[in-house]
Design an enzyme around this catalytic site. Sequence first.
Site, mmCIF file in Angstrom:
data_model
loop_
_atom_site.group_PDB
_atom_site.id
_atom_site.type_symbol
_atom_site.label_atom_id
_atom_site.label_comp_id
_atom_site.label_asym_id
_atom_site.label_seq_id
_atom_site.Cartn_x
_atom_site.Cartn_y
_atom_site.Cartn_z
ATOM 1 N N LYS A 130 13.256 1.198 -11.437
ATOM 2 C CA LYS A 130 14.779 0.510 -10.963
ATOM 3 C C LYS A 130 15.967 1.144 -12.027
ATOM 4 O O LYS A 130 15.505 1.418 -13.162
ATOM 5 C CB LYS A 130 14.657 -0.949 -11.479
ATOM 6 C CG LYS A 130 15.553 -1.525 -10.685
ATOM 7 C CD LYS A 130 15.567 -1.980 -9.129
ATOM 8 C CE LYS A 130 16.666 -2.722 -8.371
ATOM 9 N NZ LYS A 130 16.308 -2.949 -7.160
ATOM 10 N N ASP A 144 0.850 -1.345 0.174
ATOM 11 C CA ASP A 144 -0.024 0.073 0.162
ATOM 12 C C ASP A 144 0.883 1.331 0.176
ATOM 13 O O ASP A 144 0.704 2.285 0.888
ATOM 14 C CB ASP A 144 -0.893 -0.006 1.284
ATOM 15 C CG ASP A 144 -2.468 -0.226 0.809
ATOM 16 O OD1 ASP A 144 -2.603 0.076 -0.344
ATOM 17 O OD2 ASP A 144 -3.245 -0.768 1.397
ATOM 18 N N SER A 147 11.352 4.026 2.908
ATOM 19 C CA SER A 147 11.661 5.031 1.951
ATOM 20 C C SER A 147 10.550 6.101 1.746
ATOM 21 O O SER A 147 10.572 7.315 1.713
ATOM 22 C CB SER A 147 12.008 4.492 0.397
ATOM 23 O OG SER A 147 13.265 4.082 0.464
HETATM 24 P P1 NAD Z 1 24.532 -5.176 -0.747
HETATM 25 O O1 NAD Z 1 25.419 -4.738 -1.629
HETATM 26 O O2 NAD Z 1 24.549 -4.400 0.537
HETATM 27 O O3 NAD Z 1 24.812 -6.722 -0.319
HETATM 28 C C1 NAD Z 1 24.898 -7.868 -0.996
HETATM 29 C C2 NAD Z 1 25.751 -8.720 -0.348
HETATM 30 O O4 NAD Z 1 25.444 -10.141 -0.938
HETATM 31 C C3 NAD Z 1 26.909 -8.417 -0.287
HETATM 32 O O5 NAD Z 1 27.642 -8.790 1.132
HETATM 33 C C4 NAD Z 1 27.941 -9.305 -1.185
HETATM 34 O O6 NAD Z 1 29.165 -9.564 -0.751
HETATM 35 C C5 NAD Z 1 27.056 -10.591 -1.155
HETATM 36 N N1 NAD Z 1 27.114 -11.546 -2.289
HETATM 37 C C6 NAD Z 1 27.636 -10.971 -3.580
HETATM 38 N N2 NAD Z 1 27.667 -12.009 -4.448
HETATM 39 C C7 NAD Z 1 27.345 -12.980 -3.727
HETATM 40 C C8 NAD Z 1 27.186 -14.408 -3.947
HETATM 41 N N3 NAD Z 1 27.318 -14.906 -5.318
HETATM 42 N N4 NAD Z 1 27.136 -15.337 -3.113
HETATM 43 C C9 NAD Z 1 26.558 -14.904 -1.923
HETATM 44 N N5 NAD Z 1 26.795 -13.709 -1.459
HETATM 45 C C10 NAD Z 1 27.133 -12.699 -2.458
HETATM 46 O O7 NAD Z 1 22.964 -5.354 -1.252
HETATM 47 P P2 NAD Z 1 21.594 -5.225 -0.375
HETATM 48 O O8 NAD Z 1 21.021 -3.720 -0.384
HETATM 49 O O9 NAD Z 1 21.779 -5.656 0.840
HETATM 50 O O10 NAD Z 1 20.542 -5.902 -1.586
HETATM 51 C C11 NAD Z 1 20.600 -7.616 -1.682
HETATM 52 C C12 NAD Z 1 19.341 -8.065 -2.225
HETATM 53 O O11 NAD Z 1 18.341 -7.291 -1.502
HETATM 54 C C13 NAD Z 1 19.486 -7.536 -3.601
HETATM 55 O O12 NAD Z 1 18.705 -8.421 -4.480
HETATM 56 C C14 NAD Z 1 18.616 -6.298 -3.603
HETATM 57 O O13 NAD Z 1 17.810 -5.734 -4.798
HETATM 58 C C15 NAD Z 1 17.396 -6.511 -2.526
HETATM 59 N N6 NAD Z 1 16.881 -5.579 -1.825
HETATM 60 C C16 NAD Z 1 17.584 -4.673 -0.999
HETATM 61 C C17 NAD Z 1 16.916 -3.578 -0.716
HETATM 62 C C18 NAD Z 1 17.610 -2.440 0.081
HETATM 63 O O14 NAD Z 1 17.040 -1.731 0.883
HETATM 64 N N7 NAD Z 1 19.191 -2.358 0.249
HETATM 65 C C19 NAD Z 1 15.490 -3.464 -0.666
HETATM 66 C C20 NAD Z 1 14.920 -4.584 -1.323
HETATM 67 C C21 NAD Z 1 15.317 -5.508 -1.756
#
Ligand code: NAD
Length: 470
Positions: free
Chosen positions: A101, A94, A358
């Site tokens: 993106k 909501d 956000s």
């Molecule tokens: P981030 O870059 O902070 O963290 C990603 C982590 O994954 C890092 O620690 C990295 O070293 C690790 N990583 C990279 N390759 C890997 C692999 N092959 N195997 C295991 N670990 C690996 O990113 P984030 O913001 O934490 O986002 C992570 C996921 O969550 C993404 O899919 C993102 O789209 C999603 N997401 C993020 C947010 C947000 O607020 N940041 C919100 C919704 C969804």
Amino acid sequence: MSLREGVDRMVDRATLAIGLDPDTAKVIQACNMVSQIKFPAKVRGKVEVFTGWWAIHSAHRLPAKGGLRFAPVINQEEIEGLAALMSYKCAIADIPFGGAKGGLLINPCNYKEDELRDITRRFAVELARKDFINPATNVPAPDLGTSAREMVWIADTYKALFPEDVNQDACVTGKPINRGGIAGRTEATGKGVQYALQEFFRHPEAVASAGLQDGLTTQRVVVQGLGKVGYHLAKFLVEDDNITVIAVIEHDGVVINDGGLNIHDVRQHMAETGGVKGFPGGSYSEDRDEALLMECDILIPAALESQIHAGNAMQIQAKLIVEAANGPVTYEADEILRNRGITILPDIYVNAGGVTVSYFEWTRNLSHMRFGRLQRRYDEIRGHGYLDTLEQLTGQRASDQQRKTLVRGASELDLVRSGLYDTMRMAFQDIREIIRENPNINDYRTAAFAIAITKIAQSYYDLGLVESSK
Ligand code: NAD
């Protein structure tokens, strides 16, 4: 199948289940606009040409909102798929935003901080000139490979370009608090996943049908990715819910400790060494793919897309998969896992905490005032009044600690957490309700998509963009 195609197929499944007019579904699925941007930046005396994207999947509500990721492997198709997930996520939670993106094809590890800042600023100029950064229309947020640091650089660039915009702070979210951010945004996605899990465990029939034992405390969990989302989530789950994280899978391998890992220490080790290898509190293996197949109760992918796919879905041993990352389970894997009776809490619900907070940050920026600033002391004074009256009526005195707890006015963090908790609880209840009511729906993903497309379709009907067949 690409992420975008996979998302479309999931929408098709929900469309069929609720009997939505297929033409309306087609309109909903189409990505409204995607722009590819190439721009030069001088790095160490040499010109490099960078490629970036901004995709707006839906603009029935504005601004369009989405994470901006910096990654060495991305393409337009993926950005479009992730933008679509944002539209559905906002609808479920909501949040009155459209879905978008952005992405920049770059390996941030190859650049020093000042180089990354210059590249980010150049990218921000390109985006802002095309109106892809604007408080009213397009508002990026941190994602994979970006953080509050990049958001500050972008906001500062926008301010330099549009100094007269009184709402300039609202051009991005996920900023640090001293730069217009909101309390609780950094950990919001992880906190939201925790609330989603807590809500799931408040429903004994949901827990039983997943083949799990009652109570979060007894769960043994594997987390993939200890970044912004995974770190906070794992830490909250261990500290508040007492669960045991038996493995952390990272980019360089996996650390395992059957008795439970200390998440803070793992993260500290990563900050010092760049990975999990050599972490003294667990055993290390390079084989991160094998680690996904470990025996555990809950598997939480919190890193990248398509980690669970047709090639490994048959071997997954977890009973519950919680999609903290976007698109970690492919469409094909989703089919396999559902047939195997493995429960999935889908990304479009589970990780909606980031965009929810956000949204709070954006409204805070537009109001130019911290939440709670007007009423916090007022509530405190009223609290003292109530308690004084209660003491007079009962003839009993509250202890200092009781008084402190009872009269306290809500801080911004209290209000943010309360709004986030409410959002995650309400959304889960909506999902459970549609499963109860619609015999064609028996999994959480289809239910979540069904809710999202019903809401978006209604919005399109109201606007006259599509004619309702009913
Ligand atoms: P981030 O870059 O902070 O963290 C990603 C982590 O994954 C890092 O620690 C990295 O070293 C690790 N990583 C990279 N390759 C890997 C692999 N092959 N195997 C295991 N670990 C690996 O990113 P984030 O913001 O934490 O986002 C992570 C996921 O969550 C993404 O899919 C993102 O789209 C999603 N997401 C993020 C947010 C947000 O607020 N940041 C919100 C919704 C969804």
